[in-house]
Motif scaffolding. Structure first.
Motif, PDB file in Angstrom:
ATOM      1  N   ILE A  36      39.842 133.376 125.295  1.00  0.00           N
ATOM      2  CA  ILE A  36      39.354 134.497 124.484  1.00  0.00           C
ATOM      3  C   ILE A  36      39.469 134.150 123.000  1.00  0.00           C
ATOM      4  O   ILE A  36      40.212 133.269 122.615  1.00  0.00           O
ATOM      5  N   LYS A  37      38.703 134.869 122.202  1.00  0.00           N
ATOM      6  CA  LYS A  37      38.776 134.639 120.762  1.00  0.00           C
ATOM      7  C   LYS A  37      40.123 135.177 120.262  1.00  0.00           C
ATOM      8  O   LYS A  37      40.498 136.314 120.567  1.00  0.00           O
ATOM      9  N   ASN A  38      40.833 134.351 119.482  1.00  0.00           N
ATOM     10  CA  ASN A  38      42.197 134.696 119.062  1.00  0.00           C
ATOM     11  C   ASN A  38      42.273 136.028 118.333  1.00  0.00           C
ATOM     12  O   ASN A  38      43.246 136.768 118.444  1.00  0.00           O
ATOM     13  N   ARG A  39      41.224 136.332 117.564  1.00  0.00           N
ATOM     14  CA  ARG A  39      41.249 137.565 116.781  1.00  0.00           C
ATOM     15  C   ARG A  39      41.457 138.776 117.682  1.00  0.00           C
ATOM     16  O   ARG A  39      42.070 139.762 117.284  1.00  0.00           O
ATOM     17  N   PHE A  40      40.939 138.702 118.897  1.00  0.00           N
ATOM     18  CA  PHE A  40      41.061 139.867 119.786  1.00  0.00           C
ATOM     19  C   PHE A  40      42.468 139.997 120.358  1.00  0.00           C
ATOM     20  O   PHE A  40      42.882 141.088 120.722  1.00  0.00           O
ATOM     21  N   ALA A  41      43.190 138.888 120.419  1.00  0.00           N
ATOM     22  CA  ALA A  41      44.597 138.998 120.809  1.00  0.00           C
ATOM     23  C   ALA A  41      45.341 139.765 119.713  1.00  0.00           C
ATOM     24  O   ALA A  41      46.181 140.624 119.989  1.00  0.00           O
ATOM     25  N   GLU A  42      44.997 139.459 118.459  1.00  0.00           N
ATOM     26  CA  GLU A  42      45.628 140.171 117.335  1.00  0.00           C
ATOM     27  C   GLU A  42      45.241 141.651 117.321  1.00  0.00           C
ATOM     28  O   GLU A  42      46.049 142.519 116.998  1.00  0.00           O
ATOM     29  N   LEU A  43      43.964 141.907 117.636  1.00  0.00           N
ATOM     30  CA  LEU A  43      43.467 143.293 117.555  1.00  0.00           C
ATOM     31  C   LEU A  43      43.807 144.126 118.782  1.00  0.00           C
ATOM     32  O   LEU A  43      43.588 145.338 118.789  1.00  0.00           O
ATOM     33  N   LEU A  44      44.356 143.472 119.819  1.00  0.00           N
ATOM     34  CA  LEU A  44      44.533 144.176 121.096  1.00  0.00           C
ATOM     35  C   LEU A  44      45.319 145.486 120.989  1.00  0.00           C
ATOM     36  O   LEU A  44      44.886 146.501 121.538  1.00  0.00           O
ATOM     37  N   PRO A  45      46.465 145.520 120.256  1.00  0.00           N
ATOM     38  CA  PRO A  45      47.182 146.804 120.181  1.00  0.00           C
ATOM     39  C   PRO A  45      46.316 147.914 119.570  1.00  0.00           C
ATOM     40  O   PRO A  45      46.331 149.050 120.044  1.00  0.00           O
ATOM     41  N   GLU A  46      45.545 147.575 118.542  1.00  0.00           N
ATOM     42  CA  GLU A  46      44.698 148.574 117.894  1.00  0.00           C
ATOM     43  C   GLU A  46      43.593 149.057 118.845  1.00  0.00           C
ATOM     44  O   GLU A  46      43.370 150.262 119.000  1.00  0.00           O
ATOM     45  N   ILE A  47      42.931 148.109 119.491  1.00  0.00           N
ATOM     46  CA  ILE A  47      41.822 148.468 120.397  1.00  0.00           C
ATOM     47  C   ILE A  47      42.367 149.279 121.578  1.00  0.00           C
ATOM     48  O   ILE A  47      41.759 150.270 122.005  1.00  0.00           O
ATOM     49  N   THR A  48      43.536 148.880 122.082  1.00  0.00           N
ATOM     50  CA  THR A  48      44.159 149.615 123.185  1.00  0.00           C
ATOM     51  C   THR A  48      44.481 151.046 122.748  1.00  0.00           C
ATOM     52  O   THR A  48      44.328 151.996 123.523  1.00  0.00           O
ATOM     53  N   GLY A  49      44.906 151.185 121.493  1.00  0.00           N
ATOM     54  CA  GLY A  49      45.173 152.523 120.955  1.00  0.00           C
ATOM     55  C   GLY A  49      43.926 153.393 120.978  1.00  0.00           C
ATOM     56  O   GLY A  49      43.989 154.569 121.358  1.00  0.00           O
ATOM     57  N   TRP A  50      42.783 152.835 120.585  1.00  0.00           N
ATOM     58  CA  TRP A  50      41.522 153.599 120.646  1.00  0.00           C
ATOM     59  C   TRP A  50      41.223 153.991 122.087  1.00  0.00           C
ATOM     60  O   TRP A  50      40.813 155.098 122.364  1.00  0.00           O
ATOM     61  N   ARG A  51      41.426 153.029 122.987  1.00  0.00           N
ATOM     62  CA  ARG A  51      41.115 153.269 124.406  1.00  0.00           C
ATOM     63  C   ARG A  51      41.956 154.435 124.928  1.00  0.00           C
ATOM     64  O   ARG A  51      41.455 155.323 125.611  1.00  0.00           O
ATOM     65  N   HIS A  52      43.238 154.441 124.585  1.00  0.00           N
ATOM     66  CA  HIS A  52      44.122 155.501 125.092  1.00  0.00           C
ATOM     67  C   HIS A  52      43.755 156.846 124.464  1.00  0.00           C
ATOM     68  O   HIS A  52      43.808 157.881 125.138  1.00  0.00           O
ATOM     69  N   HIS A  53      43.381 156.832 123.198  1.00  0.00           N
ATOM     70  CA  HIS A  53      42.933 158.074 122.554  1.00  0.00           C
ATOM     71  C   HIS A  53      41.697 158.633 123.278  1.00  0.00           C
ATOM     72  O   HIS A  53      41.639 159.831 123.586  1.00  0.00           O
ATOM     73  N   LEU A  54      40.743 157.756 123.545  1.00  0.00           N
ATOM     74  CA  LEU A  54      39.530 158.205 124.248  1.00  0.00           C
ATOM     75  C   LEU A  54      39.887 158.693 125.652  1.00  0.00           C
ATOM     76  O   LEU A  54      39.345 159.682 126.140  1.00  0.00           O
ATOM     77  N   HIS A  55      40.835 157.991 126.285  1.00  0.00           N
ATOM     78  CA  HIS A  55      41.213 158.361 127.651  1.00  0.00           C
ATOM     79  C   HIS A  55      41.829 159.765 127.706  1.00  0.00           C
ATOM     80  O   HIS A  55      41.580 160.523 128.641  1.00  0.00           O
ATOM     81  N   GLU A  56      42.608 160.089 126.683  1.00  0.00           N
ATOM     82  CA  GLU A  56      43.255 161.412 126.646  1.00  0.00           C
ATOM     83  C   GLU A  56      42.264 162.534 126.392  1.00  0.00           C
ATOM     84  O   GLU A  56      42.568 163.694 126.642  1.00  0.00           O
ATOM     85  N   ASN A  57      41.107 162.172 125.856  1.00  0.00           N
ATOM     86  CA  ASN A  57      40.145 163.192 125.411  1.00  0.00           C
ATOM     87  C   ASN A  57      38.768 162.994 126.042  1.00  0.00           C
ATOM     88  O   ASN A  57      37.781 162.781 125.331  1.00  0.00           O
ATOM     89  N   PRO A  58      38.692 163.068 127.360  1.00  0.00           N
ATOM     90  CA  PRO A  58      37.410 162.798 128.027  1.00  0.00           C
ATOM     91  C   PRO A  58      36.404 163.920 127.796  1.00  0.00           C
ATOM     92  O   PRO A  58      36.775 165.092 127.728  1.00  0.00           O
ATOM     93  N   GLU A  59      35.137 163.540 127.679  1.00  0.00           N
ATOM     94  CA  GLU A  59      34.057 164.517 127.516  1.00  0.00           C
ATOM     95  C   GLU A  59      32.926 164.150 128.471  1.00  0.00           C
ATOM     96  O   GLU A  59      32.748 162.980 128.805  1.00  0.00           O
ATOM     97  N   LEU A  60      32.166 165.160 128.871  1.00  0.00           N
ATOM     98  CA  LEU A  60      31.164 164.945 129.910  1.00  0.00           C
ATOM     99  C   LEU A  60      29.749 164.854 129.351  1.00  0.00           C
ATOM    100  O   LEU A  60      29.412 165.505 128.357  1.00  0.00           O
ATOM    101  N   LEU A  61      28.943 164.065 130.029  1.00  0.00           N
ATOM    102  CA  LEU A  61      27.488 163.988 129.817  1.00  0.00           C
ATOM    103  C   LEU A  61      27.111 163.900 128.333  1.00  0.00           C
ATOM    104  O   LEU A  61      27.559 163.007 127.647  1.00  0.00           O
ATOM    105  N   TYR A  62      26.303 164.869 127.873  1.00  0.00           N
ATOM    106  CA  TYR A  62      25.852 164.819 126.472  1.00  0.00           C
ATOM    107  C   TYR A  62      26.870 165.451 125.513  1.00  0.00           C
ATOM    108  O   TYR A  62      26.726 165.321 124.296  1.00  0.00           O
ATOM    109  N   ALA A  63      27.876 166.129 126.073  1.00  0.00           N
ATOM    110  CA  ALA A  63      28.829 166.841 125.209  1.00  0.00           C
ATOM    111  C   ALA A  63      29.944 165.909 124.738  1.00  0.00           C
ATOM    112  O   ALA A  63      31.119 166.283 124.699  1.00  0.00           O
ATOM    113  N   VAL A  64      29.581 164.681 124.373  1.00  0.00           N
ATOM    114  CA  VAL A  64      30.578 163.697 123.932  1.00  0.00           C
ATOM    115  C   VAL A  64      30.744 163.752 122.412  1.00  0.00           C
ATOM    116  O   VAL A  64      30.798 162.726 121.732  1.00  0.00           O
TER     117      VAL A  64
END
Ligand code: NI
Length: 387
Positions: A3-31
């Motif tokens: 993998i590109k090294n930069r993404f290893a560095e960015l992983l905690p940040e990207i994972t944080g976005w993922r968890h935020h989105l996971h906590e706040n699911p929205e349906l269909l067009y109401a995203v």
């Protein structure tokens, strides 16, 4: 690690976005919140243009590279969740009762955001990257809504690619194939009208239940007798009901609902025509009437052969393994609408050992994130090379 090294560095940040989105699911067009989150991140990264409200709640981000090639590549993620009550018990489980990111679209969105951050930082490509964040993949045809709203005329691209996570496949392994990858999904209703009456006097009635039963059985001859045995078509009748409320009533009306899935666009038309013929003429043989209502759904997801090969090459550079001749699968996918208009490919990215998508305990594996981000970035750098 490939993998590109930069993404290893960015992983905690990207994972944080993922968890935020996971906590706040929205349906269909109401995203709305999800789209606002995506737009805010893209602006933060210094993406050149962020356009909201494409196909209602879709977001498009534009990143311009170096040089003047005039070429453009589209990268797509879906943003919507499902009406499922989450049962994972994760610390970042859904905070919205009855809604859950049970198909990993939170992961897809986070991975494309990660790639966007890297591409906006590095711009190590000659051309334009069009980031496509779509609503309503889960049955709402959000991809089609974005296209109908001018996605590819306002933001033209030469190629388009997308990723879906794949439970049961090792993390870091990419899976794709040239040609049909996922099935079309059409639905149909058959409404049968006979003549209701007393169960003890069938000769004065036209037994709608009996007629409908004959139709149901005859419909199953379509796959076995009208389809080339080397082609794949599924026909399932999922509901069957009459308007009778008791065992001693012959009903006036019966209704069944079914679905047709195929990997060959030609068979969508053949299946529809045969369902109409079989239902209408079987009903007529008994003196009843059948009406067929056809509900066209998502088309077959067809990978351009060159697009699939390029995707597999990029995946080989960043992944732990690539299967480039996988069997197609019968679930459908609305990225198919994009691939109908622009050549490209859809790829699956291993999500390890977790229950299947749409299960209340399904879990997106964050270890997949660097692979997905690296794939998108690698694809851009290969397809839009600098001189
Ligand atoms: Ni999905």
């Amino acid at each position: 690690m490939p993998i590109k090294n930069r993404f290893a560095e960015l992983l905690p940040e990207i994972t944080g976005w993922r968890h935020h989105l996971h906590e706040n699911p929205e349906l269909l067009y109401a995203v709305h919140e999800t789209a606002a989150f995506v737009s805010a991140r893209l602006r933060e990264f210094g993406v050149d243009e962020v356009v909201e409200g494409v196909g209602q709640t879709g977001v498009v981000g534009i990143i311009r590279g170096r040089g003047v090639s005039g070429r453009a590549i589209g990268l797509r993620a879906d943003m919507d969740a499902l009406p499922i009550a989450e049962a994972t018990g994760l610390p970042f489980a859904s905070k919205i009762p009855g809604k859950m990111h049970a198909c990993g679209h939170d992961g897809h969105t986070a991975m494309l955001l990660g790639a966007a951050k890297y591409l906006a930082e590095t711009r190590n490509f000659d051309g334009t990257v069009v980031l496509i964040f779509q609503p309503a993949e889960e049955g709402g045809a959000g991809a089609k809504a974005m296209i109908d709203d001018g996605l590819f005329t306002r933001f033209p691209v030469d190629e388009v690619y997308g990723i879906h996570n794949a439970p049961g496949v090792p993390v870091g392994t990419f899976v794709t194939r040239p040609g049909p990858l996922q099935a079309s999904s059409d639905e149909f209703d058959v409404i049968v009208r006979g003549k209701g009456g007393h169960a003890a006097e069938p000769h004065r009635a036209i037994d709608t239940t009996l007629v409908a039963a004959h139709i149901l059985i005859a419909l199953h001859s379509i796959v076995s007798r009208n389809v080339d045995p080397l082609k794949r078509v599924v026909l399932t009748v999922g509901t069957f009901a009459t308007d009778s409320a008791a065992s001693n009533i012959i009903p006036d009306e019966a209704r069944m609902e079914g679905t047709v899935r195929t990997l060959d666009p030609e068979y969508r038309a053949i299946a529809e025509a045969r369902i109409r013929q079989v239902a209408e003429n079987t009903a007529a043989a008994f003196g009843a009437v059948a009406e067929v209502i056809w509900h066209p759904g998502y088309p077959v997801t067809v990978n351009d052969p060159d697009g699939a090969a390029r995707a597999a090459d990029a995946a080989r550079a960043v992944g732990r393994g690539v299967i480039d001749d996988a069997d197609p699968i019968m679930p459908s996918e609305d990225f198919s609408y994009m691939l109908e208009r622009v050549p490209g490919a859809y790829v699956f990215l291993g999500n390890g050992d977790t229950p299947m998508c749409h299960h209340p305990k399904y879990t997106f594996d964050d270890e997949a994130i660097p692979y997905g981000c690296s794939f998108f970035a690698e694809l851009v750098e290969r397809r839009l090379p600098t001189a």
